[in-house]
Design an enzyme around this catalytic site. Structure first.
Site, PDB file in Angstrom:
ATOM      1  N   ASP A  31       5.848  -4.679   2.543  1.00 21.52           N
ATOM      2  CA  ASP A  31       6.197  -6.080   2.360  1.00 21.52           C
ATOM      3  C   ASP A  31       6.414  -6.650   3.772  1.00 21.52           C
ATOM      4  O   ASP A  31       6.635  -5.887   4.723  1.00 21.52           O
ATOM      5  CB  ASP A  31       7.488  -6.115   1.533  1.00 21.52           C
ATOM      6  CG  ASP A  31       8.167  -7.454   1.577  1.00 21.52           C
ATOM      7  OD1 ASP A  31       7.553  -8.431   1.156  1.00 21.52           O
ATOM      8  OD2 ASP A  31       9.317  -7.507   2.068  1.00 21.52           O
ATOM      9  N   ASP A  90       8.395 -10.130   4.866  1.00 22.66           N
ATOM     10  CA  ASP A  90       9.735 -10.686   5.084  1.00 22.66           C
ATOM     11  C   ASP A  90      10.827  -9.719   4.659  1.00 22.66           C
ATOM     12  O   ASP A  90      10.823  -9.226   3.532  1.00 22.66           O
ATOM     13  CB  ASP A  90       9.904 -11.982   4.275  1.00 22.66           C
ATOM     14  CG  ASP A  90       9.219 -13.164   4.942  1.00 22.66           C
ATOM     15  OD1 ASP A  90       8.000 -13.069   5.161  1.00 22.66           O
ATOM     16  OD2 ASP A  90       9.893 -14.162   5.246  1.00 22.66           O
ATOM     17  N   ASP A 114      13.835 -19.365  -0.838  1.00 17.19           N
ATOM     18  CA  ASP A 114      12.881 -20.211  -1.553  1.00 17.19           C
ATOM     19  C   ASP A 114      12.459 -19.550  -2.863  1.00 17.19           C
ATOM     20  O   ASP A 114      12.813 -18.408  -3.125  1.00 17.19           O
ATOM     21  CB  ASP A 114      11.648 -20.441  -0.657  1.00 17.19           C
ATOM     22  CG  ASP A 114      11.198 -19.158   0.023  1.00 17.19           C
ATOM     23  OD1 ASP A 114      11.417 -18.071  -0.544  1.00 17.19           O
ATOM     24  OD2 ASP A 114      10.627 -19.213   1.128  1.00 17.19           O
ATOM     25  N   ASP A 151      11.623  -4.918  -0.062  1.00 15.58           N
ATOM     26  CA  ASP A 151      13.049  -5.226  -0.207  1.00 15.58           C
ATOM     27  C   ASP A 151      13.381  -5.894  -1.534  1.00 15.58           C
ATOM     28  O   ASP A 151      14.546  -6.097  -1.829  1.00 15.58           O
ATOM     29  CB  ASP A 151      13.508  -6.148   0.934  1.00 15.58           C
ATOM     30  CG  ASP A 151      12.897  -7.538   0.824  1.00 15.58           C
ATOM     31  OD1 ASP A 151      11.657  -7.626   0.731  1.00 15.58           O
ATOM     32  OD2 ASP A 151      13.650  -8.531   0.812  1.00 15.58           O
TER      33      ASP A 151
HETATM   34  P1  IMP Z   1       7.037 -11.251   1.604  1.00 15.12           P
HETATM   35  O1  IMP Z   1       8.475 -10.846   1.501  1.00 15.12           O
HETATM   36  O2  IMP Z   1       6.369 -10.713   2.834  1.00 15.12           O
HETATM   37  O3  IMP Z   1       6.267 -11.002   0.368  1.00 15.12           O
HETATM   38  O4  IMP Z   1       7.027 -12.841   1.886  1.00 15.12           O
HETATM   39  C1  IMP Z   1       7.651 -13.742   0.995  1.00 15.12           C
HETATM   40  C2  IMP Z   1       7.915 -15.025   1.712  1.00 15.12           C
HETATM   41  O5  IMP Z   1       6.700 -15.579   2.233  1.00 15.12           O
HETATM   42  C3  IMP Z   1       8.464 -16.108   0.820  1.00 15.12           C
HETATM   43  O6  IMP Z   1       9.853 -15.976   0.595  1.00 15.12           O
HETATM   44  C4  IMP Z   1       8.098 -17.382   1.594  1.00 15.12           C
HETATM   45  O7  IMP Z   1       9.125 -17.734   2.492  1.00 15.12           O
HETATM   46  C5  IMP Z   1       6.844 -16.986   2.382  1.00 15.12           C
HETATM   47  N1  IMP Z   1       5.614 -17.647   1.900  1.00 15.12           N
HETATM   48  C6  IMP Z   1       4.780 -18.395   2.663  1.00 15.12           C
HETATM   49  N2  IMP Z   1       3.735 -18.807   1.945  1.00 15.12           N
HETATM   50  C7  IMP Z   1       3.895 -18.334   0.683  1.00 15.12           C
HETATM   51  C8  IMP Z   1       3.098 -18.449  -0.513  1.00 15.12           C
HETATM   52  O8  IMP Z   1       2.037 -19.081  -0.566  1.00 15.12           O
HETATM   53  N3  IMP Z   1       3.575 -17.808  -1.613  1.00 15.12           N
HETATM   54  C9  IMP Z   1       4.747 -17.092  -1.591  1.00 15.12           C
HETATM   55  N4  IMP Z   1       5.507 -16.965  -0.498  1.00 15.12           N
HETATM   56  C10 IMP Z   1       5.095 -17.581   0.647  1.00 15.12           C
HETATM   57 MG    MG Z   2      10.244  -9.349   1.279  1.00 10.15          MG
END
Ligand code: IMP
Ligand code: MG
Length: 530
Positions: A209, A211, A404, A435
């Protein structure tokens, strides 16, 4: 929908959070209260291990959704176990290090159980043992070996770190759990991994993942050298590494590059070979936009259709994006948008909606914070609305991203499965690290398709990778700069004792970071600096 059925839905969805870990916790509580953990703790973990193995056997003969095991009667919400889990051994290792059973006032916690499950999972993936609730003596010897290999120094520090404390999940389902795969069969599309892969005792592919796993929520991979070094060592040892993130900016590759700026600069500084670069992927928008690292250290879109195209190669998967109907995507996004708009208005949120080609997001207005309850409410509304619509057959992911809330077409189960199929990696040789494993999180879906490790911060990811590398036999403290160095940080390399920290091309990182600060991570829009 009536109030009582709404209420019931709420209870049902929240009940789903009380998974395996909560059950384990309650089982251990009895012994703790009776002051018997020291003598019965390990046996309790043997019992967990046995029930899980029995469940796996039943699923193997009756199908993955089999519900007749003793485990499913005790934990109706338990996920899929893709590998054998040496839980007793993991407990012995962890307990030997931290003396959990000697505690008089505090029972084994949710987060300690999460750590033990994570440890059992990586032990399963990094060694060949299958069933091993063998003799006590054998177990002790093995546990001692693992303990030495791991030098479990930092799990406890992590438990008490501010980042960890902030992220502690009070309740939740376990990561899915699973078996080793050293079987490294690859299809024609797969890169030739050579000798290093054959001697690396660990997963063939690790998906991450973005973020909060590789970098903090909403931030970017800047200069985390230790984590970059471990990712580099994985790729060097033939492991396919893929960032599977919800963040979607279509095929605007420079936007993803900005988010991974420090990592790509690190790879470049190390002079990573073309073969190694090509083992690094990024799947944007959960499963929508596949990119691969080129020898120029830039991300390039992988072709979608035709010979060697990833969508063409995965047409046999019903849920794969190559089979989606655009009209369904639009209908899905329309419904989610309407639902989110109402949630925004009714909860008077200081937020706005974003609509993209494959997602709808509810994001905070400048400098505002949306309460967690409001984000969860929004997501549970979207989930129940979409589930009540039999005409919606597309895979989707409605999740609370921390700051978000989003609805994406597709999810990480599809993302990981597409990679497994495209690259020829079996489920039991894959590991997903993320996470968000609560039912309102977006890593939750990956549990269905591969073993998972549930972390709560990039620090924990770093610790897990270090443990994997150690268990897989990779020397960590070697001079493994690729240029002009004899050791390459591969299995079998005997490196000198001191750690050589890579000297990064800081100018490059600064240049990229400068640009990063100007990008809105939600939309991918560049914000012009005055
Ligand atoms: P991940 O944890 O790497 O899956 O990223 C999730 C985060 O990516 C979300 O909480 C958003 O802040 C950001 N994000 C940016 N663009 C998008 C989208 O198109 N769909 C979902 N999340 C997005
Ligand atoms: Mg994440």
């Amino acid at each position: 929908m009536s109030f009582s059925s709404r209420r019931r839905n709420y209870l049902l969805t929240h009940h789903r959070r009380d998974g395996l870990i909560e059950w384990m916790k309650s089982m251990l509580m009895h012994s703790f209260v009776l002051d018997a953990l020291d003598t019965t703790g390990a046996d309790t973990f043997s019992h967990f291990e046995m029930l899980i193995e029995e469940h796996r056997e039943i699923c193997a003969s009756e199908g993955p959704k089999a519900r007749s095991s003793r485990l499913t009667q005790l934990v109706p919400t338990c996920g899929t176990f893709h590998t054998y889990l040496p839980l007793r051994r993991a407990f012995d290792v962890y307990n030997a290090k931290y003396g959990l059973t000697k505690r008089k006032h505090i029972c084994i916690s949710f987060n300690e159980l999460r750590h033990i499950l994570n440890l059992a999972q990586i032990m399963a993936l990094c060694s060949n043992h299958r069933r091993c609730y063998s003799t006590e003596k054998e177990n002790e010897e093995q546990a001692q070996k693992h303990l030495e290999a791991l030098e479990l120094r930092s799990a406890m520090d992590l438990l008490h770190s501010p980042a960890h404390l902030a992220a502690v999940a009070p309740e939740g389902c376990p990561p899915s759990l699973n078996l080793n795969g050293n079987g490294s069969y690859h299809t024609r599309d797969a890169v030739d991994i050579g000798d290093s892969r054959r001697s690396f005792r660990g997963p063939t592919m690790i998906t991450f993942d973005g973020d909060q796993t590789l970098y903090s929520d909403g931030a970017n991979f800047e200069s985390n050298q230790e984590l970059a070094q471990y990712l580099y060592l994985l790729v060097r040892n033939g492991v396919t590494v893929a960032v599977v993130t919800a963040a979607g900016y279509e095929y605007q590759t420079e936007k993803y590059e900005l988010r991974l700026s420090g990592l790509l600069a690190f790879f470049k500084d190390r002079g990573m070979s073309t073969d190694d670069c090509e083992r690094f992927y990024l799947f944007g928008g959960e499963c929508n936009y596949l990119l691969r690292l080129g020898s120029d250290f830039r991300l390039h879109a992988v072709k979608e259709t035709g010979t060697g195209g990833w969508q063409t190669a995965t047409r046999n998967l019903d849920d794969a994006p190559g089979n989606w109907d655009e009209l369904q995507c639009t209908a899905l996004l329309d419904m989610a948008e309407e639902c989110m708009q109402l949630a925004l208005e009714e909860q008077r949120l200081k937020a706005r909606l974003i609509r993209k080609k494959r997602s709808v997001g509810l994001v905070p207005l400048m400098n505002e914070l949306i309460p967690r309850e409001a984000l969860d409410e929004t997501i549970l509304r979207v989930q129940s609305e979409l589930r009540s619509r039999p005409d919606i057959t597309l895979p989707f992911c409605a999740f609370n991203g921390g700051r978000d809330a989003w609805l994406d077409c597709g999810n990480k189960r599809v993302g990981v499965e597409v990679l497994q199929t495209y690259l020829g990696v079996p489920a039991e040789s894959t590991l997903h690290i993320g996470d968000q494993f609560l039912n309102t999180g977006n890593d939750f879906a990956a549990r269905e398709i591969c073993p998972c490790v549930w972390i709560t911060s990039p620090e924990e990811t770093t610790y897990i990778l270090k443990s994997i590398l150690r268990l897989a036999g990779v020397p960590l403290n070697e001079k493994n700069r690729e240029k002009g160095s004899e050791s390459h940080g591969r299995v079998g390399d005997a490196g000198p004792a001191e750690t050589q920290v890579a000297t990064l091309n800081l100018k490059e990182v600064e240049r990229r970071n400068d640009q990063v600060k100007t990008m809105d991570v939600f939309t991918g829009e560049m914000i012009t600096k005055s």
